[in-house]
Write an enzyme that holds these catalytic residues in place. Sequence first.
Site, PDB file in Angstrom:
ATOM      1  N   ARG A  55      38.291  50.369  44.748  1.00  0.00           N
ATOM      2  CA  ARG A  55      38.338  50.124  43.313  1.00  0.00           C
ATOM      3  C   ARG A  55      39.583  50.732  42.673  1.00  0.00           C
ATOM      4  O   ARG A  55      40.068  50.255  41.657  1.00  0.00           O
ATOM      5  CB  ARG A  55      37.069  50.675  42.642  1.00  0.00           C
ATOM      6  CG  ARG A  55      37.084  50.619  41.139  1.00  0.00           C
ATOM      7  CD  ARG A  55      35.700  50.601  40.513  1.00  0.00           C
ATOM      8  NE  ARG A  55      34.743  51.483  41.135  1.00  0.00           N
ATOM      9  CZ  ARG A  55      34.576  52.772  40.820  1.00  0.00           C
ATOM     10  NH1 ARG A  55      35.356  53.340  39.913  1.00  0.00           N
ATOM     11  NH2 ARG A  55      33.659  53.487  41.417  1.00  0.00           N
ATOM     12  N   TYR A 107      47.786  36.977  20.256  1.00  0.00           N
ATOM     13  CA  TYR A 107      46.844  36.291  21.127  1.00  0.00           C
ATOM     14  C   TYR A 107      45.439  36.381  20.544  1.00  0.00           C
ATOM     15  O   TYR A 107      44.932  37.478  20.282  1.00  0.00           O
ATOM     16  CB  TYR A 107      46.897  36.897  22.525  1.00  0.00           C
ATOM     17  CG  TYR A 107      45.906  36.319  23.497  1.00  0.00           C
ATOM     18  CD1 TYR A 107      45.823  34.948  23.701  1.00  0.00           C
ATOM     19  CD2 TYR A 107      45.063  37.154  24.217  1.00  0.00           C
ATOM     20  CE1 TYR A 107      44.906  34.418  24.593  1.00  0.00           C
ATOM     21  CE2 TYR A 107      44.147  36.635  25.117  1.00  0.00           C
ATOM     22  CZ  TYR A 107      44.074  35.268  25.290  1.00  0.00           C
ATOM     23  OH  TYR A 107      43.156  34.752  26.172  1.00  0.00           O
ATOM     24  N   LYS A 205      49.995  34.231  33.560  1.00  0.00           N
ATOM     25  CA  LYS A 205      50.937  33.281  32.992  1.00  0.00           C
ATOM     26  C   LYS A 205      52.228  33.228  33.822  1.00  0.00           C
ATOM     27  O   LYS A 205      52.220  32.817  34.958  1.00  0.00           O
ATOM     28  CB  LYS A 205      51.194  33.634  31.530  1.00  0.00           C
ATOM     29  CG  LYS A 205      49.936  33.895  30.697  1.00  0.00           C
ATOM     30  CD  LYS A 205      48.938  32.751  30.751  1.00  0.00           C
ATOM     31  CE  LYS A 205      47.847  32.843  29.688  1.00  0.00           C
ATOM     32  NZ  LYS A 205      46.921  33.967  29.843  1.00  0.00           N
TER      33      LYS A 205
END
Length: 386
Positions: A55, A107, A205
């Site tokens: 993790r 955003y 992106k």
Amino acid sequence: MTTKRHSGYSLQTRVAQALSYVEPRTQGLVPPTYSSTTYLRDADNEYRSGLIYSRDDNPTYDVVESVLADIEEGEQALLFSSGMAAAVAVFQALKPGDHVLAPQVMYWALRNWLLGFAQEWGLQIELVDMTNLAAIEQALKPGETKLVWLETPGNPLWTISDIAAISELAHGVGAKVAVDSTCATPVLSRPITYGADIVMHSATKYLNGHSDVIAGVLVCKQSDEFWQRIGQVRRQAGAVLSPTDSNQLLRGMRTLELRVRQSSESALWLAQKLSKVSAVAEVLYPGLPTFAGHKIAQQQMQGGFGGMLSIRLSDGVSKAIQVAANTQLWKRATSLGGVESLIEHRASIEGSGSPVPNDLLRLSVGIECRDELLDDLLQAMESKNR
């Protein structure tokens, strides 16, 4: 792992070669994917490998984070499971009662989170016009404002914030500055060099660029106490990327410079052409001399102005929706920064309370032939509803 910083080489070379990575055992040029979730403890219960649990300790991240820190000219980078996970971690590292400035244009998903969960948790969120230095200076509260969040260019109106000037104001009252630089990318702008403390990317992106990985990243100017808190948020919340996606992200990043340059050149050309089309009322693109933030964009974006632009249609919302419905090459889909060109009617996505005009279409310019992209938009403007 062998990763070398070659400051004398261009960003294009550094990212293409992943900082000249060579796997020491096999001499492979592609880093391995470490799928193990846990690691063997030594006989005396120590972890001399430095690895405990995947993790937080997966070595697959090492090369990717090293490349990202290098090309952003930062000290360290952290990968996250998504752009939202990366952004939210910055705010979760603050404390209830802290005052935060954020843009009015940003955003939409993060804006909603800030005005919802973040305020309910106890942060004081204030939305400010980040193109107005006087308004920012007035909104800053010495000793109370702990973070100024910028997004430049600001999605989807592509507003430009002066990173250097805002950083100077923010640091003057003891606040950190974090910049969402997703649409600029490290190819065109490196906010840390202008005074920012943290850079954020939705790596989904442009960094990945192929619409097949969800990822986020933060890069710090220096590994201070606040950065360590962000690392704890990632560790304890488990907002980590899978090893497979991490290496997939690196593969996409190797062509980052080529893709961003191509998209930026095509976007500028399209913006210039569309500015002369009667069906288009306005083109929003930082590369146009008539754009409000053009001069500042010239100062902090080198080699291009990005692959994102928006157009407003002369005949209003119905025409905008009709054009999006009639394109063939431009795909109606939510995202940006991939090799394929996307078109979206943002007001339909964002809903009530959005600052986006309902006659606006957001365009993410891919790497296709720009003449064909223009022709497709023009035929869509001339077509009747399907």
